[in-house]
Design a protein around this motif. Sequence first.
Motif, PDB file in Angstrom:
ATOM      1  N   PHE A  47       0.816  -1.213   0.000  1.00  0.00           N
ATOM      2  CA  PHE A  47       0.000   0.000   0.000  1.00  0.00           C
ATOM      3  C   PHE A  47       0.851   1.265   0.000  1.00  0.00           C
ATOM      4  O   PHE A  47       0.632   2.177  -0.779  1.00  0.00           O
ATOM      5  N   GLY A  48       1.836   1.310   0.897  1.00  0.00           N
ATOM      6  CA  GLY A  48       2.694   2.494   1.011  1.00  0.00           C
ATOM      7  C   GLY A  48       3.385   2.812  -0.291  1.00  0.00           C
ATOM      8  O   GLY A  48       3.298   3.928  -0.810  1.00  0.00           O
ATOM      9  N   ILE A  51       0.914   3.927  -3.088  1.00  0.00           N
ATOM     10  CA  ILE A  51       0.406   5.306  -3.059  1.00  0.00           C
ATOM     11  C   ILE A  51       1.505   6.279  -3.473  1.00  0.00           C
ATOM     12  O   ILE A  51       1.252   7.263  -4.182  1.00  0.00           O
ATOM     13  N   LEU A  52       2.744   5.971  -3.090  1.00  0.00           N
ATOM     14  CA  LEU A  52       3.865   6.836  -3.487  1.00  0.00           C
ATOM     15  C   LEU A  52       3.980   6.916  -5.003  1.00  0.00           C
ATOM     16  O   LEU A  52       4.089   7.999  -5.587  1.00  0.00           O
ATOM     17  N   VAL A  55       0.964   8.851  -6.813  1.00  0.00           N
ATOM     18  CA  VAL A  55       0.852  10.313  -6.754  1.00  0.00           C
ATOM     19  C   VAL A  55       2.057  11.034  -7.346  1.00  0.00           C
ATOM     20  O   VAL A  55       2.104  12.251  -7.343  1.00  0.00           O
ATOM     21  N   GLU A  58       1.549  13.858  -9.692  1.00  0.00           N
ATOM     22  CA  GLU A  58       0.682  14.927  -9.193  1.00  0.00           C
ATOM     23  C   GLU A  58       1.393  16.261  -9.049  1.00  0.00           C
ATOM     24  O   GLU A  58       0.757  17.299  -9.018  1.00  0.00           O
ATOM     25  N   SER A  59       2.742  16.218  -8.954  1.00  0.00           N
ATOM     26  CA  SER A  59       3.439  17.507  -8.809  1.00  0.00           C
ATOM     27  C   SER A  59       3.187  18.399 -10.017  1.00  0.00           C
ATOM     28  O   SER A  59       3.249  19.613  -9.913  1.00  0.00           O
ATOM     29  N   ILE A  62       0.531  20.840  -9.338  1.00  0.00           N
ATOM     30  CA  ILE A  62       0.962  21.866  -8.403  1.00  0.00           C
ATOM     31  C   ILE A  62       1.719  22.970  -9.144  1.00  0.00           C
ATOM     32  O   ILE A  62       1.498  24.157  -8.920  1.00  0.00           O
ATOM     33  N   PHE A  63       2.580  22.548 -10.081  1.00  0.00           N
ATOM     34  CA  PHE A  63       3.274  23.559 -10.876  1.00  0.00           C
ATOM     35  C   PHE A  63       2.272  24.367 -11.696  1.00  0.00           C
ATOM     36  O   PHE A  63       2.380  25.584 -11.812  1.00  0.00           O
ATOM     37  N   LEU A  65      -0.745  25.014 -10.913  1.00  0.00           N
ATOM     38  CA  LEU A  65      -1.435  25.928  -9.996  1.00  0.00           C
ATOM     39  C   LEU A  65      -0.584  27.162  -9.706  1.00  0.00           C
ATOM     40  O   LEU A  65      -1.089  28.288  -9.701  1.00  0.00           O
ATOM     41  N   VAL A  66       0.708  26.922  -9.496  1.00  0.00           N
ATOM     42  CA  VAL A  66       1.595  28.057  -9.222  1.00  0.00           C
ATOM     43  C   VAL A  66       1.604  29.017 -10.405  1.00  0.00           C
ATOM     44  O   VAL A  66       1.494  30.240 -10.247  1.00  0.00           O
ATOM     45  N   LEU A  69      -1.548  31.016 -10.513  1.00  0.00           N
ATOM     46  CA  LEU A  69      -1.541  32.096  -9.528  1.00  0.00           C
ATOM     47  C   LEU A  69      -0.670  33.255 -10.003  1.00  0.00           C
ATOM     48  O   LEU A  69      -1.018  34.421  -9.819  1.00  0.00           O
ATOM     49  N   LYS A  70       0.474  32.913 -10.622  1.00  0.00           N
ATOM     50  CA  LYS A  70       1.344  33.972 -11.152  1.00  0.00           C
ATOM     51  C   LYS A  70       0.598  34.779 -12.224  1.00  0.00           C
ATOM     52  O   LYS A  70       0.656  36.001 -12.238  1.00  0.00           O
TER      53      LYS A  70
END
Lengths: 76, 634
Positions: A47-48, A51-52, A55, A58-59, A62-63, A65-66, A69-70
Amino acid sequence: MTVDIGTGLLAVGAGLAVGLSAVGAGMGEGPIGAAAVGALAEKEELFGKGILMTVLPESLIIFGLVIALKILGMAG
Amino acid sequence: MFKPQKMVKVGIVAPNNLLNKVIDTLYSLKAIQIEEYEKSEDFDIGHPLKRGEELSELVIKTKSIASNADINLSNKEFQREKLQEENIRNEINNIYDELKNSIETIDFYKKSLLAIKQKSYHVAFEGLKFDSARSNDENSLFFCGFVKRDIEKTVRATSETSFILTKDVDGARLVFILAPKAKKAEITAILKENNFLGIEKDEIRKLMPSVKTQFVDMHTRTEGLNRELVKEEKTLKTRLSQIKKESEQFILNANEILEEEHEKCEAPLKFAASKNTHVISGWVPEKRFEKVKETLEEVTENKIFVNLIPLKEKELGPVLLNNPRPAKSFQFLIDLFAMPQYFEVDPTILMFLTFPLFFGFMLGDIGYGFLTFIIFALLRMKFNKGAVSQILNILMLSSVGTIIFGFIFGEFFGEEFIPYLHIELPHLLSRAHQINELLAVAIIIGILHVLFGLILGFINTYHHHGLKHAVYEKVGWILLIPLVNWILVYFFKVVEGVYATILNYTIPPIPILIAISIIGVVLIFMGEGALGIIELPSLLSNILSYARLMAVGLASVQLALIINENVGIMFNQGGVMIIFGILLLIIGHLINIILGLFGPFIHSLRLHYVEFFKRFYTGGGKKFIPFGEKQKLN
C-alpha cells in the motif's frame, strides 16, 4: 463587472494552466493507479509504495497551480 | 515513544512433561512471538500434543453445526463465557450426532424414494440366487427393502441361520434378509429402528420367482413417505433455528475456545525437540521479559530454563509500536502504510500532532467542525472496536483541528459574517480574500515539515548506517533548502509580503547561497549517486505540494459560499421558495461536508505519506504478533 480582453485572456490562460496540467497528471496517474491496485490485490503490504508511485505525477498540477496564480497576479 | 519497543530474544528449555504448562502460560501471557525452528541434524521439530487430533475433530464438528444453523463464526461480538472443555465436548457431540442423524434420515428417504420411484433397484435382483433349501423353507421369512444404516452385524447376531445380503442402489442401501420365523419380532425391531422401507410383495415375486418362502410385506410406509420426508425436513429446520436462537452464544464460545486449544496443541511444531526436552525461542518486549521469566519459573517450580539469546549482527526483532493512548489510533495509519523497521523512528506521534492540523487547515470551519465532531462522537459510541473505531478517533481529532482553524479563519458554514445575528466573526486570516497570504502560509508549513522530515532522516540514517551516511544523504538536502526558499520568493514569487521577509532570513547573500547549494548537490551525489541528482527538483515540488493545504480548503469555502448565496436569494423571494431554500441549505452543506471530509483526509494523509515520510521513512518492519493473540484468518 466589466473585464477588458487582456484580463479575460489572462483568466483563460490561468484556467488552461490548471486544467491542462490536471489532465496531464490524470493521464499519468491512471495506469499507475490501476497497476498499484493490481499489486495490492496480490500483496497488501505494498500500500505504502503503491500510493507513493501513484501520486508521483501529481506535482505537475501543483506547478500548473503556481503558474495560474502567477498569471492571476499579473491581472492584479 | 519515538521508537518501537525494544525486543529481546529468549530461549526456553522445558522438559516434555512440563510442555503443556509452559504453552498454556505463554499463551495467556501474550508476550512472546515464537520463532519457528527449522529442522536440523541436531534437533527435530516437536510433535503436536496428543489431544490435538480430538480437538481438531471437535473444531470441525462445531464449524459444521455453525454452517448448518447459519451461525456466523467470524462474528466476534459476543458475550465471552468460561466453559469447561468436558461440557463443550459433550454438548457439541450431542448436537452434532442429533443433526447428523436427522440429515442422514432425510438423505436416506430421498435416495430410497428415488430408487423406488424409478425402479432402479431392479438391477440389484439380477443374477441373485439363494440357497434353494433355505429359500424354500417354510420356517423362513424373507425381507427385502431399503435401510438407513449398515445392519449386517446386528441381523447376523440374531441367530446362526439369519442370512443378510446388502446391495448399493444409487447410494441407497438395499438389503435381502432370510431369517427363521421365530426371530420375526427381533428382526422387525431392527428394521424399524433403521427406517426400513420395504419393497412391495408382488414386485419381489415378479423379480425373484425362485423364492418361495413367506414374505414380510412392510411396504405400506413407502406410500406415506413423502409426507414423512416433509415432516422430517420441517423438524430439522425448526431444530436448526432453535440451535441458532438458544445455542448461538455457546457455539461461538465453544468455537473460540476450541480454536485456542487447538492452536496450543499445534504450537510444538514450531519448537525444537530432543528426546526429553523442547526448546522454544522467540521475541519478547524487553520490559516484559522479567515478568515472563518469573511467571514461567513460578508455574513450573523452577524446573525450566529461561535465558536471553545474544543477537547476531544486524538481526532485527519484530516491531511493536509503543505510543501514549491518545496517539494509538494513528498507529492504524502507520500500519496501513508500512510498519517502521525495528531501528527506525516511529512517526505515529508526529502524525498525531500534524494530521489533525493539516486536516483543520483545509476544512477550517467552526460550523462544520462542531457538526462533524458530534456525528463522529455518536458513531464512536456505536463502534468501539477495530479499525472503524480508530478511524473515528482520528476523524474526531481532525474535527477539533477543523474547529481551531475555523476560529483562525473566522468561518461558520463558509460565512465570515453571520446574517440575522449580525455577528462579524473575528479572524486572523480570511480565506475568501487573502489567497496569497494563505498560499504563503501553506508553503512555509511545507518547508518546515519537509525540513523536520530531513532531520528525522538524519537521525534514522545515523542510527543505522552511521554519521558519514547521515551527512551525505540528509545534510545535502538540508543545505538546499535556502536555495528552494530563494526560488519561492524571488523566482516563483509565490511567497509575498511579510512571509517573504521571514523567509529572507534563511537566505544568505548570493555567493554564499551558491556555495552551500553546490556543497549540498555534491553531498547528495556522494550519498545517493546519479539518482539523487535526478531527484533534486523533488525538494521544490514536494514543498510546493503543500499549496494543496490552501487549494483544497478554498474549493470547499467557495462551494459553501455559493450555497449560502443561492439560499439567501431564495429566502428573499419568500413563499414556497423558503422551503426549497431550506432544502438546498441542508442538502448542499451535507454534500459539501462529505466532500470536505474526504478531500482533506486523503490530502492530509498524502502529505504525510509522500512528502514527509519520503525524507526519513523506509518501513518494512515485521509486526510483532505474540503467541496467543488472535490473528485474522484469510
